[in-house]
Write an enzyme that holds these catalytic residues in place. Structure first.
Site, PDB file in Angstrom:
ATOM      1  N   LYS A 173       0.237  32.201  64.342  1.00  0.00           N
ATOM      2  CA  LYS A 173       1.255  32.623  63.367  1.00  0.00           C
ATOM      3  C   LYS A 173       0.618  32.532  61.979  1.00  0.00           C
ATOM      4  O   LYS A 173       0.537  31.458  61.389  1.00  0.00           O
ATOM      5  CB  LYS A 173       2.429  31.662  63.494  1.00  0.00           C
ATOM      6  N   GLY A 226      -1.181  24.068  55.524  1.00  0.00           N
ATOM      7  CA  GLY A 226      -0.257  24.637  54.544  1.00  0.00           C
ATOM      8  C   GLY A 226       0.214  23.557  53.595  1.00  0.00           C
ATOM      9  O   GLY A 226      -0.488  22.565  53.365  1.00  0.00           O
ATOM     10  N   GLU A 248      -3.047  19.770  58.020  1.00  0.00           N
ATOM     11  CA  GLU A 248      -3.891  19.749  56.823  1.00  0.00           C
ATOM     12  C   GLU A 248      -3.050  20.326  55.698  1.00  0.00           C
ATOM     13  O   GLU A 248      -2.574  21.467  55.812  1.00  0.00           O
ATOM     14  CB  GLU A 248      -5.162  20.586  57.020  1.00  0.00           C
ATOM     15  N   CYS A 282      -7.127  24.204  48.615  1.00  0.00           N
ATOM     16  CA  CYS A 282      -6.675  22.829  48.845  1.00  0.00           C
ATOM     17  C   CYS A 282      -7.690  21.843  48.283  1.00  0.00           C
ATOM     18  O   CYS A 282      -7.357  20.697  48.009  1.00  0.00           O
ATOM     19  CB  CYS A 282      -6.473  22.595  50.336  1.00  0.00           C
ATOM     20  N   GLN A 329       3.929  33.099  42.966  1.00  0.00           N
ATOM     21  CA  GLN A 329       2.929  32.096  42.602  1.00  0.00           C
ATOM     22  C   GLN A 329       2.572  32.201  41.125  1.00  0.00           C
ATOM     23  O   GLN A 329       2.374  31.194  40.446  1.00  0.00           O
ATOM     24  CB  GLN A 329       1.678  32.267  43.483  1.00  0.00           C
ATOM     25  N   GLU A 381       0.704  19.330  43.369  1.00  0.00           N
ATOM     26  CA  GLU A 381      -0.232  20.443  43.536  1.00  0.00           C
ATOM     27  C   GLU A 381       0.338  21.679  42.840  1.00  0.00           C
ATOM     28  O   GLU A 381       1.480  22.058  43.074  1.00  0.00           O
ATOM     29  CB  GLU A 381      -0.400  20.729  45.029  1.00  0.00           C
TER      30      GLU A 381
HETATM   31  N1  LIG Z   1      -5.981  20.819  53.676  1.00  0.00           N
HETATM   32  C1  LIG Z   1      -6.411  22.026  54.031  1.00  0.00           C
HETATM   33  O1  LIG Z   1      -7.299  22.172  54.861  1.00  0.00           O
HETATM   34  C2  LIG Z   1      -5.780  23.245  53.426  1.00  0.00           C
HETATM   35  C3  LIG Z   1      -6.469  24.470  53.472  1.00  0.00           C
HETATM   36  C4  LIG Z   1      -5.865  25.593  52.899  1.00  0.00           C
HETATM   37  C5  LIG Z   1      -4.601  25.493  52.320  1.00  0.00           C
HETATM   38  N2  LIG Z   1      -3.964  24.300  52.293  1.00  0.00           N
HETATM   39  C6  LIG Z   1      -2.651  24.181  51.659  1.00  0.00           C
HETATM   40  O2  LIG Z   1      -1.819  25.294  51.967  1.00  0.00           O
HETATM   41  C7  LIG Z   1      -0.872  25.493  50.932  1.00  0.00           C
HETATM   42  C8  LIG Z   1      -0.838  26.956  50.540  1.00  0.00           C
HETATM   43  O3  LIG Z   1      -0.536  27.736  51.636  1.00  0.00           O
HETATM   44  P1  LIG Z   1       0.920  28.351  51.924  1.00  0.00           P
HETATM   45  O4  LIG Z   1       1.635  28.606  50.639  1.00  0.00           O
HETATM   46  O5  LIG Z   1       0.729  29.454  52.892  1.00  0.00           O
HETATM   47  O6  LIG Z   1       1.633  27.099  52.620  1.00  0.00           O
HETATM   48  P2  LIG Z   1       3.071  27.073  53.351  1.00  0.00           P
HETATM   49  O7  LIG Z   1       3.274  25.672  53.778  1.00  0.00           O
HETATM   50  O8  LIG Z   1       4.098  27.732  52.567  1.00  0.00           O
HETATM   51  O9  LIG Z   1       2.842  27.984  54.650  1.00  0.00           O
HETATM   52  C9  LIG Z   1       1.835  27.690  55.594  1.00  0.00           C
HETATM   53  C10 LIG Z   1       2.198  28.358  56.909  1.00  0.00           C
HETATM   54  O10 LIG Z   1       3.366  27.733  57.429  1.00  0.00           O
HETATM   55  C11 LIG Z   1       4.333  28.723  57.742  1.00  0.00           C
HETATM   56  N3  LIG Z   1       5.672  28.116  57.636  1.00  0.00           N
HETATM   57  C12 LIG Z   1       6.475  28.044  56.529  1.00  0.00           C
HETATM   58  N4  LIG Z   1       7.632  27.416  56.844  1.00  0.00           N
HETATM   59  C13 LIG Z   1       7.542  27.066  58.149  1.00  0.00           C
HETATM   60  C14 LIG Z   1       8.404  26.376  59.054  1.00  0.00           C
HETATM   61  N5  LIG Z   1       9.598  25.916  58.682  1.00  0.00           N
HETATM   62  N6  LIG Z   1       7.987  26.190  60.309  1.00  0.00           N
HETATM   63  C15 LIG Z   1       6.769  26.621  60.710  1.00  0.00           C
HETATM   64  N7  LIG Z   1       5.914  27.291  59.917  1.00  0.00           N
HETATM   65  C16 LIG Z   1       6.297  27.505  58.644  1.00  0.00           C
HETATM   66  C17 LIG Z   1       4.048  29.830  56.767  1.00  0.00           C
HETATM   67  O11 LIG Z   1       4.619  31.051  57.182  1.00  0.00           O
HETATM   68  C18 LIG Z   1       2.532  29.849  56.790  1.00  0.00           C
HETATM   69  O12 LIG Z   1       2.040  30.522  57.924  1.00  0.00           O
HETATM   70  C19 LIG Z   1      -1.320  24.596  49.794  1.00  0.00           C
HETATM   71  O13 LIG Z   1      -0.525  23.445  49.762  1.00  0.00           O
HETATM   72  C20 LIG Z   1      -2.760  24.235  50.189  1.00  0.00           C
HETATM   73  O14 LIG Z   1      -3.231  23.033  49.628  1.00  0.00           O
HETATM   74  C21 LIG Z   1      -4.532  23.179  52.840  1.00  0.00           C
END
Ligand SMILES: NC(=O)c1ccc[n+]([C@@H]2O[C@H](COP(=O)([O-])OP(=O)(O)OC[C@H]3O[C@@H](n4cnc5c(N)ncnc54)[C@H](O)[C@@H]3O)[C@@H](O)[C@H]2O)c1
Length: 479
Positions: A173, A226, A248, A282, A329, A381
């Site tokens: 997903k 995420g 993560e 991240c 954003q 963040e």
């Molecule tokens: N630590 C790491 O390795 C790493 C790497 C890259 C990005 N990130 C983090 O990701 C974030 C940015 O990405 P984003 O805006 O896509 O994050 P997000 O949390 O909004 O979304 C991440 C994923 O989760 C899905 N999602 C959203 N709500 C959900 C739910 N209720 N149930 C299941 N899935 C759901 C989204 O559709 C997407 O595919 C930042 O916080 C960044 O730091 C972390």
């Protein structure tokens, strides 16, 4: 009319109930394509299909798995420029970074192809006479892979490659802002001789499709990257069903510039860490902790570097900082700029929407000085091209400030002192530490992850991935 890119369930391309339009954040008139959106019903179909695929795939020969993973890696690497361009077009990172991400994704498949052949099972003597004991690893089962938009290919691949390598079935997903990279990866995988259902792509919103996936009692594991907010939701949903999870999440990484730092190196590390990928990493160094002795000289040099930064369309030659990923954003970044000012931080560079490029979501990289670690701009963040300088007395105050956060992904220091570097490696409360390097930028054959609210569950990448994607079985035999 644009061709609809479909979902991939049980080895078939299928339409969803609805679709979304994917646009280029550098130029919103550029439509990349229409992508199908799964229904909740289709999520359940994918889960069922994955169990069927799993039954066959987990029995597959190691040589077959190895060949399939190698072939996917080969194709990604061979097509890195073409797919890198697509990735840059949908996410907004400069072309070199887009191609680099595809190349890296190919390397992940190659690495895990090799891991397929590295068997670590054991046969040991029993404590009781006449009994043989074996411990071995089996696939964890059906794995939900949920990825963010900022690394549309790499974060997905560093989960999918080990999942497949260790004999699991996958339901992927991706983030809804970046379906094109996910679809292209799926198209490559779909041409490999995997049993139907072993790999499935469900596109759709997180709150409906993602939530249906993580709430299912029929899956065996969820690997999520995420935000912290959604990560907490994934943790709660999977814990309720006693499903294994790995998270993560975000961070608030800091780069320390010590008294004895090479300031040119410090500026390059700060620039790369805070602004590359438009700060949407991240591992971004949004906090720059600088000792009093070098503070003014460092800030002067960083200002000069920022003045020469090239902000522009991701596909344009020579661009260093691309657009912000979308309108939402961009608005959030601009709100952070206002909040920083209200908190008393001094904005000395950028932080404005670039109006002459109004066809895209461009903003100038921002630098705050006179910030304190307790300001919200240094606690939460922001996920944009915004860095905050925190002035400290000395290294001791720097390390205390660095650790004073509820995140803990990466930390960096610029120093020429072996003693300070060695102390820093031990005391930084993060999963990754960098000495004389930017906080962003990691290898693919070693573990990656953080501490505190940045990560939860077993580590990702390198040999450590086996822990999450397999379960141990202990087998006693009396011959
Ligand atoms: N630590 C790491 O390795 C790493 C790497 C890259 C990005 N990130 C983090 O990701 C974030 C940015 O990405 P984003 O805006 O896509 O994050 P997000 O949390 O909004 O979304 C991440 C994923 O989760 C899905 N999602 C959203 N709500 C959900 C739910 N209720 N149930 C299941 N899935 C759901 C989204 O559709 C997407 O595919 C930042 O916080 C960044 O730091 C972390």
């Amino acid at each position: 009319m644009t061709k609809l890119r479909e979902l991939y369930i049980n080895g078939d391309w299928v339409e969803g109930g609805q679709s979304v339009t994917n646009v280029n954040p550098s130029d919103t008139a550029d439509v990349i394509g229409e992508y199908a959106q799964a229904s909740v019903d289709q999520v359940h179909q994918a889960i069922k299909a994955a169990h069927n695929g799993l039954a066959e795939w987990r029995q597959s020969g190691l040589e077959e798995r190895y060949r399939i993973l190698m072939a996917i890696g080969d194709e990604l690497i061979a097509r890195k420029d073409e797919l890198g361009r697509l990735l840059s077009r949908e996410e907004g990172k400069p072309l070199a970074e887009g191609a680099g991400e595809i190349y890296r994704s190919g390397q992940f498949f190659h690495y895990y192809a090799a891991e397929v052949l590295r068997q670590i099972d054991e046969r040991v003597d029993s404590t009781r006479p006449g009994i043989e004991v074996e411990t071995y690893r089996e696939p964890v089962g059906v794995v939900g892979v949920i990825s963010p938009w900022n690394f549309p290919m790499a974060t997905a691949v560093w989960k999918i490659a080990p999942a497949l390598a260790f004999g699991n079935a996958v339901i992927f997903k991706p983030a809804n802002l970046v379906p094109a990279s996910a679809w292209a990866l799926t198209e490559i995988i779909s041409r490999q001789p995997l049993p139907a259902g072993t790999f499935n792509l469900i596109m759709g919103s997180g709150s409906s499709i993602g939530d249906a996936l993580i709430s299912s009692e029929q899956i065996n594991a969820v690997s999520f990257t995420g935000s912290l907010e959604v990560g907490r939701r994934v943790a709660a949903a999977t814990a309720g069903n006693l499903v294994k999870c790995q998270l993560e999440m975000g961070s608030k990484n800091a780069l320390i510039v010590a008294d004895d730092a090479d300031l040119d190196l410090a500026v390059e590390a700060a620039f790369a860490g805070a602004y590359s990928g438009t700060g949407q990493k991240c591992t971004a160094s949004s906090r720059l902790i600088v000792t009093d002795a070098v503070h003014d000289a460092f800030v002067d040099k960083l200002l000069k570097r920022l003045a020469s930064a090239v902000v522009g369309g991701a596909l344009d030659e020579g661009v260093q900082i691309g657009p912000v990923v979308d309108q939402r954003q961009l608005e959030s970044n601009l709100e952070w700029i206002e909040r920083g000012k209200q908190e008393g931080a001094r904005l000395i560079f950028g932080g404005k929407r670039i109006q002459d490029r109004s066809e895209g979501y461009f903003m100038s990289p921002a630098l705050f000085v006179d910030t304190r670690n307790d300001m919200s701009i240094n606690r939460e963040e922001m996920f944009g091209p915004i860095a905050c300088v925190i002035r400290v007395r000395d290294y001791e105050e720097a390390i205390t400030t660095l650790n004073d956060t509820h995140f803990g992904l990466t930390a960096g220091i610029i120093t020429n002192s072996l003693k300070i570097a060695s102390d820093f490696k031990k005391r930084a409360e993060t999963g990754c530490v960098m000495v004389n390097l930017a906080t962003a930028g990691t290898d693919y054959h070693v573990p990656f992850g953080g501490r505190k609210h940045s990560s939860f569950g077993p580590r990702e990448q390198g040999r450590y991935a086996r822990e999450f994607y397999t379960v141990v079985k202990t087998c006693y035999v009396k011959p």
